[in-house]
Motif scaffolding. Structure first.
Motif, mmCIF file in Angstrom:
data_model
loop_
_atom_site.group_PDB
_atom_site.id
_atom_site.type_symbol
_atom_site.label_atom_id
_atom_site.label_comp_id
_atom_site.label_asym_id
_atom_site.label_seq_id
_atom_site.Cartn_x
_atom_site.Cartn_y
_atom_site.Cartn_z
ATOM 1 N N THR A 73 -1.918 -6.195 8.544
ATOM 2 C CA THR A 73 -2.965 -5.650 7.676
ATOM 3 C C THR A 73 -3.117 -6.593 6.484
ATOM 4 O O THR A 73 -4.124 -7.268 6.351
ATOM 5 N N VAL A 106 -9.573 -0.268 8.732
ATOM 6 C CA VAL A 106 -8.638 -0.850 9.693
ATOM 7 C C VAL A 106 -9.142 -2.249 10.062
ATOM 8 O O VAL A 106 -10.337 -2.445 10.273
ATOM 9 N N CYS A 157 -7.200 -9.222 10.901
ATOM 10 C CA CYS A 157 -6.171 -9.492 9.882
ATOM 11 C C CYS A 157 -6.020 -10.985 9.599
ATOM 12 O O CYS A 157 -5.704 -11.375 8.468
ATOM 13 N N ASP A 216 -3.184 -0.522 10.196
ATOM 14 C CA ASP A 216 -3.580 -0.978 11.534
ATOM 15 C C ASP A 216 -2.934 -0.242 12.685
ATOM 16 O O ASP A 216 -3.406 -0.343 13.821
ATOM 17 N N GLY A 239 -6.787 -4.145 14.815
ATOM 18 C CA GLY A 239 -5.714 -3.172 14.659
ATOM 19 C C GLY A 239 -5.554 -2.295 15.885
ATOM 20 O O GLY A 239 -6.504 -2.075 16.642
ATOM 21 N N ASP A 285 0.259 4.345 10.446
ATOM 22 C CA ASP A 285 -0.701 4.363 9.341
ATOM 23 C C ASP A 285 -1.724 5.486 9.472
ATOM 24 O O ASP A 285 -2.440 5.772 8.508
#
Length: 281
Positions: free
Chosen positions: A15, A245, A261, A229, A249, A233
């Motif tokens: 992330t 996200v 990411c 992600d 993810g 979470d």
């Protein structure tokens, strides 16, 4: 100031970081901009002190770090708000080892991680994470019992990325592990699927969203924005005021997406999403 109403808490692996575990420079530049303009920023991660130690004093932040999936906070050089598992460690080791003798049982302490078997693959993983480790038998009884994990085989090239790539057989096994842990420690422990190949267990009631909301109240911020992600979470994202996200993810299909990411997902949230939120609020 522009972001003075906002608390931004973000997951760390995949992330804030890229898939190779480095932090994109674009994210660091965006975080600096966000904080310079009044934003409260922190990391909200399942990582422990031993696996996050290298970032405690180097990663820019303007709010306490939320570690161990919300099981403790780190501020001013010390761990606070510790939530210990209310089951004796000896009982856990006995029960888990009897049920899953071929899996790695890891207790994530404050001084180090303690594992029931230090195989070459496990050693490679800890070395990659720059994490102090020792056999489970060497754990100091004074260590708080914050979190334990179960994971399978790791080879000598193990990294964070290794935990996200599971065969169908491994997925089925870890699904069964997750359910058994939930059944065995119901009412006493919270069970998180941190990645396809690892399951985390902590005290009942521990969660990333609980720690984020507590921090929001403490800091008096009106808006909570969260980025993550993976499955662990999900509660944080579902409970946030606004959630995002990375496009790559694990749970990308369930929430509003930003770029992958590797390309600076947190920067996308800061530069694009939060200004939209403030404009429409």
């Amino acid at each position: 100031m522009l972001f003075s109403d906002v608390l931004l808490t973000v997951d760390f692996d995949r992330t804030l970081t890229a898939q190779n575990s480095t932090i994109p420079e674009r994210n660091l530049e965006a975080i600096a901009y966000f904080m310079e303009n009044g934003g409260a920023f922190t990391v909200n991660t399942g990582r422990s002190i031993p696996t996050f130690r290298q970032y405690l004093y180097t990663l820019p932040h303007s709010a306490p770090f939320l570690l161990y999936n919300g099981g403790a906070t780190w501020q001013d050089g010390r761990l606070d708000n510790i939530r210990e598992i209310p089951v004796p460690l000896e009982q856990v080791v006995s029960e888990v080892s009897a049920k899953y003798p071929d899996l790695n049982l890891e207790v994530q302490g404050v001084a180090a991680h303690f594992c029931n078997r230090i195989t070459p693959g496990v050693k490679a993983f800890y070395d990659f994470m720059k994490c102090d480790y020792a056999p489970l038998s060497q754990r100091d009884p004074a260590e708080p019992f914050l979190k334990f994990s179960l994971f399978g085989y790791l080879d000598e090239h193990a990294s964070v990325d290794s935990l996200f790539h599971a065969t169908a057989e491994e997925m089925a096994e870890m699904d069964a592990v997750e359910q058994w842990l939930k059944d065995t420690y119901a009412g006493k422990a919270a069970v998180f699927r941190a990645a396809p190949r690892i399951v985390d267990v902590q005290a009942n009631g521990v969660s990333k969203i609980r720690s984020a909301r507590n921090l929001q109240a403490q800091m008096g911020r009106k808006i909570l924005v969260c980025v993550g992600d993976a499955e662990n979470d999900r509660p944080m994202l579902e409970g946030a005021d606004f959630a995002y996200v990375p496009a790559d993810g694990v749970i990308a299909g369930a929430f509003d997406r930003v770029c992958g990411c590797d390309d600076g997902a947190v920067a996308d949230v800061i530069y694009k999403k939060i200004p939209e939120i403030l404009k429409n609020s």
